[in-house]
Design an enzyme around this catalytic site. Structure first.
Site, short mmCIF file in Angstrom:
data_model
loop_
_atom_site.label_atom_id
_atom_site.label_comp_id
_atom_site.label_asym_id
_atom_site.label_seq_id
_atom_site.Cartn_x
_atom_site.Cartn_y
_atom_site.Cartn_z
N CYS A 7 -83.37 35.21 3.98
CA CYS A 7 -83.56 36.75 4.16
C CYS A 7 -84.16 36.86 2.20
O CYS A 7 -84.46 36.32 1.12
CB CYS A 7 -82.99 37.35 4.02
SG CYS A 7 -81.89 37.45 5.90
N GLY A 34 -89.06 35.58 5.08
CA GLY A 34 -88.69 36.54 6.15
C GLY A 34 -89.83 36.76 7.03
O GLY A 34 -90.65 37.86 6.93
N ASN A 108 -78.69 38.84 2.03
CA ASN A 108 -79.77 37.50 2.20
C ASN A 108 -78.46 36.32 2.12
O ASN A 108 -77.78 36.47 0.54
CB ASN A 108 -81.15 37.95 0.70
CG ASN A 108 -81.12 36.69 -0.14
OD1 ASN A 108 -81.72 35.19 1.29
ND2 ASN A 108 -82.09 35.82 -1.24
N GLY A 109 -78.84 35.40 3.02
CA GLY A 109 -77.60 34.55 2.62
C GLY A 109 -76.29 34.58 3.60
O GLY A 109 -76.55 35.18 4.32
N TYR A 237 -88.83 25.51 -3.60
CA TYR A 237 -89.79 25.58 -1.96
C TYR A 237 -89.84 26.99 -2.23
O TYR A 237 -90.34 28.62 -1.83
CB TYR A 237 -89.19 25.11 -1.02
CG TYR A 237 -90.31 25.58 0.36
CD1 TYR A 237 -91.42 25.48 0.23
CD2 TYR A 237 -89.47 25.73 0.85
CE1 TYR A 237 -91.53 25.87 1.50
CE2 TYR A 237 -89.64 26.77 2.28
CZ TYR A 237 -91.51 26.26 2.53
OH TYR A 237 -91.48 26.93 3.73
#
Ligand code: SF4
Length: 454
Positions: A7, A34, A108-109, A237
């Protein structure tokens, strides 16, 4: 590529102007993190406003919807699901009840102790609507607060505040910055810049920031003995190349990776070709390091973005052909070094290698800007099963055979760590080594010294 990140998050506190248009711009900058769903929650005069939807940020939020999100403080989220199913209940921000009112949470995670926490909450009679870990975290916070009388004031203030916190090891990124008339936090520095502001610093691992009335009101840090474990995959990435992370420009790290790969694994070739878009800086670095000319021989169709609607293997393979197309004539009769940032499942790269061969390449040497990914991620990245990973229990030669390349060489671990420019102890390398920075179910913990090397 392509693995998906969990996210992206953004939060802002302003004085005298609405937060929603800024959050919208910040979320658009984080769209690559996302594409399944997005949401914004704002607060004004003690009331919480929240809108969520499935799809891309600009598809969900028109002007009318943004106008309805009143208030000078808010948070936003873009989601790619790694825990929980694909539906609106799991879209974020999640709104939940606290003792003195509503609160909104965006995360996020992944929660590594998700199952245990969920069972604990259900045992306490908490009703969970969706099945994502963020709802579980929200309910755990609410339950904790309801047990702690001294936090009552904080809960009341929470109507006006934005509280941002980063995980204690800094696995997932978060930056703090200023925008005109206020302050903001985001998963990546590029989001702050696209909100018209600038990044000031990374939020420290375990740091809690309270943003209030357009200012950074206070900070505190969860006690931690200095351990850090920044996800190496952000540099490899996930993050945009125009972002900075822990003071290191992502573009520069990727370029150094390419130069290093040219030194570690040279190839007698005529052209260096990147897999677009993410491997461009690595390919430029490889071209510079090797003296072999660089060519953008694969062109990406920028209007095919919705990968999540193509879940199964067959469709994903078809999708590659819609997404990428070779420049006619450029590859014919040439020996190609094909650069990619990483290989997860290998399906996409296999299609690309075949495409390059069909376009007339006589030899294809694949160089990968990351060591082999051989273990799952438990911290928010969609790499859950070992058997899905093409490098699991396979040599470079075996991987080359599977993807149809003449050779495959990965970046070394030292090459990665030195290109990022941090000590290996400061990075999470779990999916490369199988040793994780925190305890995870049925896995080794990197601080368990007695276990033999992976
Ligand atoms: S296991 Fe891999 S992808 Fe997951 S946080 Fe660690 S380095 Fe990043």
């Amino acid at each position: 590529m392509p693995a998906r990140d969990a996210c992206g998050v953004v939060g802002i506190s302003l004085q005298g102007k609405g937060a929603a248009p800024y959050l919208f711009r910040g979320l658009r900058a984080l769209q690559h993190r996302g594409q399944e769903s997005a949401g914004i929650a704002t607060t004004s005069h003690g009331a919480l406003h929240q809108r969520r939807g499935m799809g891309l940020v600009h598809e969900i939020f028109g002007q009318e919807l943004l106008d309805s999100l009143r208030g000078t403080t808010g948070i936003g989220h873009v989601r790619y699901p790694t825990t929980g199913s694909t539906d609106i209940e799991n879209a974020q921000p999640i709104v939940f009840k606290m003792r003195d009112g509503d609160a909104a949470l965006a995360c996020n995670g992944d929660l590594v102790n998700f199952e245990r926490l969920r069972r604990h909450l259900q045992g306490q009679g908490v009703e969970l609507l969706g099945n994502a870990d963020t709802e579980t975290m929200a309910q755990a916070i609410a339950l904790e607060y309801s047990h702690q009388r001294d936090l009552e004031g904080a809960i009341r203030r929470a109507c006006m505040e934005l509280v941002a916190f980063r995980d204690p090891l800094g696995i997932r990124p978060m930056v703090f910055g200023t925008v005109e008339g206020g302050v903001a936090v985001a998963s990546e520095s590029v989001a702050l810049e696209l909100m018209g502001g600038k990044s000031v610093r990374d939020v420290l691992p375990g740091e809690v920031l309270v943003l209030e009335k357009g200012q950074l009101a206070r900070t505190s840090t969860i006690p931690n003995n200095g351990d850090r474990a920044h996800c190496m995959f952000e540099w490899v990435y996930f993050s945009r190349p125009d972002s900075m992370l822990e003071g290191r420009p992502i573009y520069d790290v990727r370029h150094r990776i390419g130069v290093r790969l040219a030194k570690e694994s040279p190839a007698a070739s005529d052209l260096v070709v990147p897999v677009p878009d993410s491997a461009r800086p690595q390919a430029l670095g490889f071209a510079e390091g090797s003296g072999i000319p660089y060519a953008e021989a694969l062109i990406k169709n920028r209007f095919v973005e919705r990968t999540f609607i193509l879940p199964d293997q067959k469709r994903r393979e078809l999708e590659v052909r819609v997404k990428l197309h070779p420049v006619p004539g450029l590859l014919k009769g040439k020996r190609i070094v094909l650069l990619d940032d990483s290989i997860v499942r290998g399906t996409t790269l296999r299609e690309i290698v075949q495409m390059v061969r069909t376009a007339g390449a006589t030899k294809i040497d694949v160089r990968i800007g990351c060591p082999p990914i051989r273990a799952p991620c438990y911290f928010g990245v969609d790499m859950k099963e070992r058997r899905e990973l093409v490098a699991y229990e396979r040599s470079e030669e075996q991987v080359a055979e599977i993807i149809g390349a003449d050779s495959v060489h990965y970046l070394s671990m030292e090459g990665l760590v030195e290109s990022i420019g941090m000590r290996s102890e400061e990075l999470c390398l779990g999916c490369l080594t199988g040793k994780y920075p925190v305890e995870v179910p049925q896995e080794r913990h990197r601080f368990q010294k007695s276990l033999k090397e992976f």
